[in-house]
Design an enzyme around this catalytic site. Structure first.
Site, mmCIF file in Angstrom:
data_model
loop_
_atom_site.group_PDB
_atom_site.id
_atom_site.type_symbol
_atom_site.label_atom_id
_atom_site.label_comp_id
_atom_site.label_asym_id
_atom_site.label_seq_id
_atom_site.Cartn_x
_atom_site.Cartn_y
_atom_site.Cartn_z
ATOM 1 N N SER A 4 0.858 -1.193 0.000
ATOM 2 C CA SER A 4 0.000 0.000 0.000
ATOM 3 C C SER A 4 0.893 1.243 0.000
ATOM 4 C CB SER A 4 -0.880 -0.001 1.236
ATOM 5 O OG SER A 4 -0.102 -0.012 2.424
ATOM 6 N N GLU A 5 0.749 2.130 -1.003
ATOM 7 C CA GLU A 5 -0.021 1.864 -2.222
ATOM 8 C C GLU A 5 0.938 1.876 -3.401
ATOM 9 O OE1 GLU A 5 -3.700 2.703 0.106
ATOM 10 O OE2 GLU A 5 -1.616 3.233 0.297
ATOM 11 N N THR A 6 0.491 1.293 -4.522
ATOM 12 C CA THR A 6 1.246 1.396 -5.763
ATOM 13 C C THR A 6 0.666 2.547 -6.576
ATOM 14 O OG1 THR A 6 1.686 -0.981 -5.764
ATOM 15 C CG2 THR A 6 1.981 0.182 -7.842
ATOM 16 N N PHE A 28 -3.306 2.393 -5.856
ATOM 17 C CA PHE A 28 -3.969 1.109 -5.623
ATOM 18 C C PHE A 28 -3.364 0.414 -4.410
ATOM 19 C CE2 PHE A 28 -4.718 2.143 -9.988
ATOM 20 C CZ PHE A 28 -5.992 1.661 -10.261
ATOM 21 N N CYS A 37 -3.558 9.066 -1.394
ATOM 22 C CA CYS A 37 -2.419 8.440 -0.717
ATOM 23 C C CYS A 37 -1.254 9.418 -0.667
ATOM 24 C CB CYS A 37 -2.000 7.153 -1.413
ATOM 25 S SG CYS A 37 -0.619 6.326 -0.577
#
Length: 245
Positions: A4-6, A28, A37
């Site tokens: 978490s996260e790409t 994502f 994010c």
């Protein structure tokens, strides 16, 4: 990537990543797309400024949370984020979830941010940092006690001690099994909620916080004059490679 996260950056209408000033950005978790994010935004800006040598003083990311501006300042990157001030939440409605989250620890405040779907639990000031660190909520129990879809992340926070030289205004931990993240190490998006709450309680615009996960991390932030939030951080590129898709 099961992390978490790409983050995925797209050029949108920019010619390339070195000269363009506006890009698309999506994030994502291992389970789903998320609306905001912090660390993945910091990393994305670091790639543009440090690897792609972007020539602009400010880059803009078009995201699910609106346009996010990131600028360089000395060795730091400053991210212009929305401020998501939470609203008081009736504790009786979610008493089982609260019990699953903090057990028998006394609770001072419970608030909810509808824009981020984050629930914030403030522990009583009689609690200390060691009690926050010792919390071990089970992901399965949290999921079982919240199935409405209203909550995607749970923040537990505690006021920083005024009698020590720690320098931290508040502490927190973040649990988000609803998006496939049992506990997030350090969470920029949660601090858009926490900053809105603690700024009012502490009557401060500049704050330093510490997220007490096993990895842990500091979050430096400042409420802007336009009502948004600057989160200030540093980034180091430690891995570079090529995806074969």
């Amino acid at each position: 990537m099961n992390l978490s996260e790409t983050a995925f950056i797209t050029r949108r209408n920019s010619k390339d990543f070195s000269s363009g000033a506006k890009f698309g950005l999506r994030w994502f978790s291992p389970k789903t797309e998320v609306a905001l994010c912090g660390h993945a935004t910091l990393a994305s800006a670091a790639v543009l400024f440090y690897i792609k040598k972007n020539i602009n003083p400010v880059v803009v990311f078009e995201t699910m949370s609106g346009d996010l501006y990131v600028r360089q300042h000395e060795e730091s990157l400053i991210m212009d984020f929305p401020l998501n001030k939470p609203k008081p939440q009736d504790q009786h409605e979610i008493k089982d979830l609260l019990k699953a989250a903090v057990g028998d620890l006394p609770i001072q405040d419970v608030c909810y941010s509808p824009s981020t779907k984050k629930l914030m639990i403030r522990l009583a000031d009689t609690c200390d940092r060691s009690e926050l660190i010792s919390l071990r909520p089970e992901a399965k129990t949290l999921l079982r006690n919240e199935t409405t879809g209203k909550i995607k992340s749970l923040i537990v926070t505690l006021k920083g001690p005024q009698t020590t030289q720690s320098g931290y205004d508040f502490y927190s931990r973040v649990f988000a099994p609803w998006v496939g993240v049992p506990e997030d190490p350090v969470t920029g998006s949660a601090h858009t909620v926490l900053a809105g709450y603690w700024s009012e309680k502490l009557e401060k615009k500049k704050m330093m916080a510490y997220q007490c996960s096993s990895r842990g991390g500091e979050v430096k932030m400042q409420i802007r004059e336009d009502g948004r939030l600057d989160i200030i951080g540093q980034a180091q590129i430690i891995l570079q490679g090529t995806f074969k898709i």
